[in-house]
Design a protein around this motif. Structure first.
Motif, short mmCIF file in Angstrom:
data_model
loop_
_atom_site.label_atom_id
_atom_site.label_comp_id
_atom_site.label_asym_id
_atom_site.label_seq_id
_atom_site.Cartn_x
_atom_site.Cartn_y
_atom_site.Cartn_z
N THR A 4 0.83 -1.21 0.00
CA THR A 4 0.00 0.00 0.00
C THR A 4 0.86 1.25 0.00
O THR A 4 1.99 1.25 0.51
N ASN A 27 -0.83 4.07 1.11
CA ASN A 27 -1.77 4.91 1.85
C ASN A 27 -1.12 5.84 2.87
O ASN A 27 -1.72 6.85 3.25
N THR A 41 -3.49 -2.74 5.52
CA THR A 41 -3.19 -4.03 4.94
C THR A 41 -3.07 -5.06 6.06
O THR A 41 -2.34 -4.86 7.02
#
Length: 294
Positions: free
Chosen positions: A41, A43, A138
């Motif tokens: 990820t 993010n 995640t």
């Protein structure tokens, strides 16, 4: 000389601290440049960038991509999990984004299967595991480990991984993720720099060079692998020496990192292993997906 740590995790995957807290602890530890490399990820990149700017630190955007490889070990073919650090990839690259989404879903399905197995012997539920992570993070075995610690079934994450979550135990479910060669291609096509994270951690400290999968590593290099994370607390000394020789032979990037997961995560501490400035310069020269913030 600048202290450069190119591997850390936040609550956006399996770390125990927010990206802001990770960078605040890094600044306190004297780290000058830090890569945030959460599993599969991106993010946490925006928050990490903001924190780094405020603290006067450098930030290298990265991802730790979960991959799987088939290798010959001691004359036998087996699948192993290979974590690939991707530095400076384009987060908007469609193919890479889709593969990361597929991997995240695969990790979640795998975690659910492991919880189902564990529930036969432990008072664990999927709902409890989800309570261990932030929404949208995640998910992986660390969240299950945290749930086991919460239940009193393990003293800490490390104990959980040595016990119920051991990869040779009855509760373990193997990964089913992108092939390592495909991951290298995807990372390269997204403008990223692929570096294997903590390679050969499962090799015996007494293994000879003939026991190490040189043919497999050279195929990865031919496929576009850019380097190895050699300086990591879990890489055995014999493997480190062998990897350094291979890196010199093929003119590869060599990195060192903490693999920090938080003060209350793994015992790894920020800045305990570092990367030479010239190696970071090579990563920056090679990466074209997104710029480092230095």
């Amino acid at each position: 000389m600048a202290i450069i740590d190119l591997h850390s995790h936040s609550t956006r995957s399996d770390g125990k601290e927010s990206p802001t807290e990770v960078f605040e602890h890094a600044a306190a530890a004297g780290v000058d440049v830090l890569a945030l490399t959460d599993h599969d990820t991106t993010n946490g990149w925006a928050e990490a960038s903001e924190a780094a700017s405020r603290l006067g630190m450098g930030f290298v955007p990265g991802i730790e991509v979960t991959t799987r490889a088939s290798v010959q070990v001691a004359g036998r073919n087996r699948f192993i999990s290979v974590h690939m650090l991707a530095y400076l990839p384009d987060p908007e690259n469609t193919a890479l984004r889709q593969e990361l989404l597929t991997t995240v879903n695969s990790r979640e399905n795998r975690a659910m299967l492991m919880v189902d197995k564990l529930a036969e012997d432990y008072d664990i539920t999927w709902e409890l595991v989800l309570e261990m992570i932030e929404d949208g993070a995640t998910i992986g075995r660390p969240a299950i480990a945290d749930a086991l610690v919460h239940l009193g079934a393990a003293d800490d994450r490390s104990a959980a991984f040595r016990g119920p979550l051991d990869s040779r135990g009855k509760y373990y479910v193997p990964t089913d993720t992108v092939d390592s060669f495909d991951a290298i291609r995807l990372i390269r096509e997204a403008g990223g720099v692929p570096v294997i994270a903590h390679p050969l951690t499962d090799i015996s400290p007494n293994a000879s060079r003939g026991d190490l999968p040189q043919d497999h590593f050279e195929k990865l290099i031919d496929a576009g692998l850019a380097g190895f994370e050699v300086y990591h607390r879990e890489v055995p000394q014999n493997a480190r020496e062998w990897l350094l020789l291979l890196a010199v032979e093929h003119d590869l990037i060599v990195t060192g990192s903490s693999d920090y997961h938080g003060v209350h995560g793994k015992p790894n501490r920020l800045g305990e292993n570092t990367t030479e400035p010239e190696m970071l310069e090579r990563i920056i020269e090679l990466g074209s997906g997104v710029a480092a913030q230095l």
